[in-house]
Design a protein around this motif. Sequence first.
Motif: not given
Length: 239
Positions: A15, A79, A129, A220
């Motif tokens: 992320a 992410l 995402t 998420a």
Amino acid sequence: MRSTDIETRRGTQVALVTGAASGIGAAVASRLNEPGWNVAGLDLRESDTELSLIADVSDPEAVHAAVERVKRELGAVSLLVTVAGHYEMYPVSEIGPERWRRMLSVHLGGTRNACIAVLPDMLAAAHGTIITISSELALGGGANDAHYAAAKGAVIGFTKSLAVEVASRGVRVNSVAPGPTDTPLLDPNSPWRAADFLASLPLRRLVTPEEVAATVLFLAEEGDFFCGQVLSPNAGAVI
């Protein structure tokens, strides 16, 4: 997303959180660490993340270089959470060209720059995402907030358009639009902290950074049925 899917992918995904040094960004980075994401933070200051990167989100080349470093050291970003921004209040007559430009370049430009940098790998993997951070002011407006509300409103428009563009290729894009949040970004004398404003909110309080982070984590990990949507944790400021 099913819980078994989440457990399988935890600890293997990367992320990137912009604006991770403080406030909402720091809360998001901390919350993502709990389920085991490998978190990189991008900010103008050091962030308490596995990989801390210093860059101005309004500089596309700096953002691209930062994402390439994340890829080398942690792996491709799956992410992205775009929190980086700043807030100020001025009457519209005092919002000169530089204030207007800076607000748009950080919020809208920074969101665009980060998305452009991570999208190639997401599209190649057919998985990713993106969660942009907008604002309740983009939904309801506010006096002395014209440039901020305009920039955050543009982020919502960008989010919805990008969501339509990439959803069929495995990338989900949504936005979180918090109401006034209890972070250092809000001055102690801010009108959003005034007793009369708080009394006007159905929940009678500000949203916390941790509540915004919980909304991000939901999108998420569990909200895989959301596409191009705006979730607004705002204590009832906009219903």
